[in-house]
Design an enzyme around this catalytic site. Sequence first.
Site, PDB file in Angstrom:
ATOM      1  N   ARG A  83       0.853  -1.190   0.000  1.00 38.93           N
ATOM      2  CA  ARG A  83       0.000   0.000   0.000  1.00 38.93           C
ATOM      3  C   ARG A  83       0.887   1.238   0.000  1.00 38.93           C
ATOM      4  O   ARG A  83       1.741   1.390   0.881  1.00 38.93           O
ATOM      5  CB  ARG A  83      -0.916   0.004   1.237  1.00 38.93           C
ATOM      6  N   HIS A 129      -3.023  11.063   0.701  1.00 43.04           N
ATOM      7  CA  HIS A 129      -2.518  10.855   2.061  1.00 43.04           C
ATOM      8  C   HIS A 129      -1.882  12.161   2.538  1.00 43.04           C
ATOM      9  O   HIS A 129      -0.677  12.243   2.762  1.00 43.04           O
ATOM     10  CB  HIS A 129      -1.534   9.681   2.098  1.00 43.04           C
ATOM     11  N   GLU A 176      -7.725   8.672   6.200  1.00 45.64           N
ATOM     12  CA  GLU A 176      -8.025   9.264   7.506  1.00 45.64           C
ATOM     13  C   GLU A 176      -8.569  10.687   7.473  1.00 45.64           C
ATOM     14  O   GLU A 176      -7.900  11.631   7.905  1.00 45.64           O
ATOM     15  CB  GLU A 176      -6.774   9.203   8.386  1.00 45.64           C
ATOM     16  N   ASN A 315      -7.873   1.832   9.568  1.00 45.58           N
ATOM     17  CA  ASN A 315      -6.567   2.132  10.156  1.00 45.58           C
ATOM     18  C   ASN A 315      -6.759   2.170  11.656  1.00 45.58           C
ATOM     19  O   ASN A 315      -7.600   2.940  12.149  1.00 45.58           O
ATOM     20  CB  ASN A 315      -6.063   3.514   9.722  1.00 45.58           C
ATOM     21  N   TYR A 317      -4.748   1.669  15.704  1.00 47.72           N
ATOM     22  CA  TYR A 317      -3.491   1.536  16.437  1.00 47.72           C
ATOM     23  C   TYR A 317      -3.651   1.137  17.891  1.00 47.72           C
ATOM     24  O   TYR A 317      -2.788   0.502  18.460  1.00 47.72           O
ATOM     25  CB  TYR A 317      -2.699   2.850  16.353  1.00 47.72           C
ATOM     26  N   GLU A 381      -3.890  -0.045   7.845  1.00 49.66           N
ATOM     27  CA  GLU A 381      -2.765   0.407   8.674  1.00 49.66           C
ATOM     28  C   GLU A 381      -2.926  -0.110  10.091  1.00 49.66           C
ATOM     29  O   GLU A 381      -4.024  -0.091  10.639  1.00 49.66           O
ATOM     30  CB  GLU A 381      -2.726   1.941   8.798  1.00 49.66           C
TER      31      GLU A 381
HETATM   32  C1  GBH Z   1      -1.579   7.118  10.827  1.00 46.46           C
HETATM   33  O1  GBH Z   1      -2.541   7.819  11.554  1.00 46.46           O
HETATM   34  C2  GBH Z   1      -1.202   7.812   9.544  1.00 46.46           C
HETATM   35  O2  GBH Z   1      -2.050   7.427   8.476  1.00 46.46           O
HETATM   36  C3  GBH Z   1       0.231   7.571   9.135  1.00 46.46           C
HETATM   37  O3  GBH Z   1       0.579   8.449   8.105  1.00 46.46           O
HETATM   38  C4  GBH Z   1       1.130   7.715  10.344  1.00 46.46           C
HETATM   39  O4  GBH Z   1       2.478   7.603  10.007  1.00 46.46           O
HETATM   40  C5  GBH Z   1       0.728   6.681  11.347  1.00 46.46           C
HETATM   41  O5  GBH Z   1      -0.571   6.907  11.732  1.00 46.46           O
HETATM   42  C6  GBH Z   1       1.531   6.680  12.633  1.00 46.46           C
HETATM   43  O6  GBH Z   1       1.276   7.826  13.389  1.00 46.46           O
HETATM   44  O7  GBH Z   1      -2.300  13.667  19.647  1.00 46.46           O
HETATM   45  O8  GBH Z   1      -4.047  15.068  18.739  1.00 46.46           O
HETATM   46  O9  GBH Z   1      -2.071  14.720  17.497  1.00 46.46           O
HETATM   47  C7  GBH Z   1      -2.927   7.209  12.761  1.00 46.46           C
HETATM   48  C8  GBH Z   1      -4.057   7.923  13.454  1.00 46.46           C
HETATM   49  C9  GBH Z   1      -4.734   9.765  14.761  1.00 46.46           C
HETATM   50  C10 GBH Z   1      -2.734   8.679  15.297  1.00 46.46           C
HETATM   51  C11 GBH Z   1      -4.282  10.979  15.542  1.00 46.46           C
HETATM   52  C12 GBH Z   1      -2.267   9.882  16.068  1.00 46.46           C
HETATM   53  C13 GBH Z   1      -2.786  11.763  17.315  1.00 46.46           C
HETATM   54  C14 GBH Z   1      -3.780  12.746  17.761  1.00 46.46           C
HETATM   55  N1  GBH Z   1      -3.585   9.054  14.215  1.00 46.46           N
HETATM   56  N2  GBH Z   1      -3.375  10.613  16.611  1.00 46.46           N
HETATM   57  S1  GBH Z   1      -3.003  14.145  18.444  1.00 46.46           S
END
Ligand code: GBH
Length: 491
Positions: A83, A129, A176, A315, A317, A381
């Site tokens: 991807r 993206h 996202e 996606n 985490y 993801e």
């Molecule tokens: C992904 O987002 C992205 O698609 C990718 O590009 C990135 O490298 C990867 O995560 C790893 O971070 O603390 O208010 O800033 C994941 C979803 C949602 C995770 C927002 C981080 C932080 C909110 N993201 N979150 S804040």
Amino acid sequence: MVVPSTPSTYKLPNDFLWGFATASFQIEGSTDVGGRGKSIWDDFSKIPGKTLDGRDGDVATDSYNRWQEDLDLLVSYGVKSYRFSLSWSRIIPLGGRNDPVSEEGIKFYSDLIDALLARGITPFVTLYHWDLPQALHDRYLGWLNKDEIVQDYVRYSRVCFERFGDRVKHWLTMNEPWCISILGYGRGVFAPGRSSDRMRSPEGDSSTEPWIAGHSVILSHAYTVKLYREEFKEKQGGQIGITLNGDWAMPYDDSPANIEAAQHALDVAIGWFADPIYLGRYPAYMKEMLGDRLPTFTEEELKVVSGSSDFYGMNTYTTNLCKAGGDDEFQGNVEYTFTRPDGTQLGTQAHCAWLQDYPEGFRDLLNYLYKRYRKPIYVTENGFAVKDEDKMPVEEALQDHDRVQYYRGVTESLIKAVNDDGVDVRAYFAWSLLDNFEWADGYITRFGVTYVDYETQKRYPKESAKFICKWFKEHITVEQEPATLEDTKPA
Ligand code: GBH
């Protein structure tokens, strides 16, 4: 005898796609090469204070030059799919519907796609993206101008379908939308960095702009899917959908208020986009929370939006424990914590504050999404950043035990969701193939299964890469398809 927790008979379907994910701005570098126009991240990442280490995306992992080496890595990992995202401003340097297409930009991706296919790797392509052409921000503030951006985005997509759609059968429109809207136009931590916080940004209105941006993203996605279905799908035979970020939301305790809070968290993190796209309406809670700050769809728009994704792109985490209260609309006026009522932590802490390892949540989220939206799920993801990996010598970083543990838990959850819960999951992409430019974290936070030495750009596979490759090879049957009932029926 030790009974294995996952019975060995558990398998994933033969055609299950697995591999690794990346995004253009995070890996390519070469921002002023090949006729590429500027993206909103080019200058934003250079503003002092916008990235943790003060570093920008000019070089990243140098994958614009090293893409063949990255490909060799994918081959050595034995992936079925890769991807990656296309840089809009490489393909249309100024971004707009009347602006010229760059043949050099087209060629870069076209060669990559050919090379993947030649190696039997399925390209899984994200159109957007986060690297909006700077010119579109300068002209009309990008996602804040619905009428302009929908047309420009649809034309950009058309170019991609025309030029790559003969070979690309898996399309993701947007990565996202919550991050695009909230982090770019609400919190102001991502480009274009707009926010009401005047310490952060000279302009912006966090109470209205994120919801407007999100609305434009939904419509741009939907009109692009309409285009694909009307003009390309029949002859190209691909699938198209959107990918949403969203972490599992677990009530902090069993009080009714916190149970409700967890649903509110999901409504704003996921339902904001998924409900209109899969169910044909914004969540009631979004309306309740925002009143007339939430834009509305016309009847005609809603027809286009509703049903505009062939699958659910997921996606994810982590898991957040949710408590009612707080005034953060961006998370549904819900407070997040990783600390349980008894004071223990939910899981192993990652390098970034927002991530702990809690694999059960992955399974719960799959079940929730499948029940609510009724679509096949592609996990596009999922990954982990080991604490202080940036401070370790390479040899130590390669022994990424916490990341291996994370993937061990998640793959176990995945296979149970498929085999025990009957969730239709068709793909899994780990984030990320390589350590790379981690947006506002710069190069400090490393999500790769491959270590990148930023001095030499040399790549080194971590233990987690080996774990993932071995696991998928063991759990997907690659031999011939078993005979079907049809085959065995007597004539
Ligand atoms: C992904 O987002 C992205 O698609 C990718 O590009 C990135 O490298 C990867 O995560 C790893 O971070 O603390 O208010 O800033 C994941 C979803 C949602 C995770 C927002 C981080 C932080 C909110 N993201 N979150 S804040």
